[in-house]
Design a protein around this motif. Sequence first.
Motif, PDB file in Angstrom:
ATOM      1  N   GLN A 102     -13.030   4.919   8.064  1.00  0.00           N
ATOM      2  CA  GLN A 102     -12.944   4.075   6.624  1.00  0.00           C
ATOM      3  C   GLN A 102     -13.887   4.261   5.695  1.00  0.00           C
ATOM      4  OE1 GLN A 102     -10.986   0.947   8.341  1.00  0.00           O
ATOM      5  NE2 GLN A 102      -9.139   2.582   8.229  1.00  0.00           N
ATOM      6  N   SER A 132       0.995  -1.311   0.237  1.00  0.00           N
ATOM      7  CA  SER A 132      -0.033  -0.057   0.112  1.00  0.00           C
ATOM      8  C   SER A 132       0.159   1.362  -0.125  1.00  0.00           C
ATOM      9  CB  SER A 132      -0.986  -0.264   1.671  1.00  0.00           C
ATOM     10  OG  SER A 132      -0.275  -0.474   2.514  1.00  0.00           O
ATOM     11  N   ASN A 176      -9.883   7.247   5.230  1.00  0.00           N
ATOM     12  CA  ASN A 176      -9.646   7.541   6.420  1.00  0.00           C
ATOM     13  C   ASN A 176      -9.411   8.615   6.849  1.00  0.00           C
ATOM     14  OD1 ASN A 176      -8.315   4.503   6.739  1.00  0.00           O
ATOM     15  ND2 ASN A 176      -7.140   5.498   5.194  1.00  0.00           N
ATOM     16  N   GLU A 198      -0.201  10.849   3.459  1.00  0.00           N
ATOM     17  CA  GLU A 198      -0.942  11.759   3.951  1.00  0.00           C
ATOM     18  C   GLU A 198      -1.909  13.189   3.687  1.00  0.00           C
ATOM     19  OE1 GLU A 198      -2.139  12.894   8.456  1.00  0.00           O
ATOM     20  OE2 GLU A 198      -1.274  10.750   7.444  1.00  0.00           O
ATOM     21  N   TRP A 248      -6.653  10.424   5.731  1.00  0.00           N
ATOM     22  CA  TRP A 248      -5.264  10.068   4.815  1.00  0.00           C
ATOM     23  C   TRP A 248      -5.609   9.007   3.601  1.00  0.00           C
ATOM     24  CZ3 TRP A 248      -6.317   8.897   9.621  1.00  0.00           C
ATOM     25  CH2 TRP A 248      -6.483   7.324  10.082  1.00  0.00           C
ATOM     26  N   ASP A 284      -5.366   5.622   1.332  1.00  0.00           N
ATOM     27  CA  ASP A 284      -4.576   4.395   1.430  1.00  0.00           C
ATOM     28  C   ASP A 284      -4.715   3.930  -0.484  1.00  0.00           C
ATOM     29  OD1 ASP A 284      -4.083   4.419   3.879  1.00  0.00           O
ATOM     30  OD2 ASP A 284      -5.411   3.504   4.880  1.00  0.00           O
ATOM     31  N   VAL A 294       0.411   5.265   1.667  1.00  0.00           N
ATOM     32  CA  VAL A 294      -0.357   5.960   2.463  1.00  0.00           C
ATOM     33  C   VAL A 294      -0.204   7.415   1.833  1.00  0.00           C
ATOM     34  CG1 VAL A 294      -0.755   6.282   4.608  1.00  0.00           C
ATOM     35  CG2 VAL A 294      -0.443   4.051   3.333  1.00  0.00           C
TER      36      VAL A 294
END
Length: 257
Positions: free
Chosen positions: A197, A150, A188, A154, A229, A231, A152
């Motif tokens: 989520q 994944s 998220n 931010e 954030w 994913d 991620v």
Amino acid sequence: MVRRVNGILDQWRQRRALQRWQSALHHAETLDLASLRAVRSSARQMRQTLDRVLHVADGRLTLPLIGSDAIQKPLHSDWAYRPELWRGPLSPPGKSAVESKTTFGSEVTVFHDCRVSELTVRQIRNTRESDLAPFGLRMDVFGFDGSFLSLVIELPQSAVDGLKRNHLVRLTALVEMEKPLEVFARLNIQHGPNTEQIVRTLPTSEAETFVEFDLAYTNLNEKRVDRMWVDLVLENPEMSQVILRDVNFSRRPRAEV
């Protein structure tokens, strides 16, 4: 006359600074360790500043000449953002045998659970006329003995300022794949001790694709939103190459029914 004098002084200061670091390089092999540590500390501080200057300058001067606001966003959007990895050059531009939790810039982190990493990640330059983002991200995966990979991303504080449950959050991506892969996008949102989520499958039949997250179906506490954030999860990425030419985000209020 004053400008000319100031220009001459600036050139003189730059030459003196360059001579100083050339001298430091010349004597680095023979300096005592205490002096060498001091030189190294000064060099690291200067490198951080220079890297930031180059990041901003290259982002503005290289083609395509765009900033983070050059995004094709939906009508009535009240926020849009392109993460720094796709805006300007990072240093270093790439890494091999990438371990889990490796960061690229201040906003992107790679996660996986492989015992032996055969993942290479590199920032690449976009030069096509159709490209809006100056840079892209290429991931080459060879052997893969893990269960997930994944990326991620931010998002900044501006993403959650004024965020409401009537917002639609859009993720837009320009994706090139060596072979078909499933890609999931998970939004998220942290609000107080809780995290909302929302998971969507990113369509990959076309190079330019997007997904939208409707916050109306969440239990978001609008008064306590702290962080957001995303994913990007790749399914079964073994022996594949994925290029993210662009990733950007926007949000807009949903139409009242």
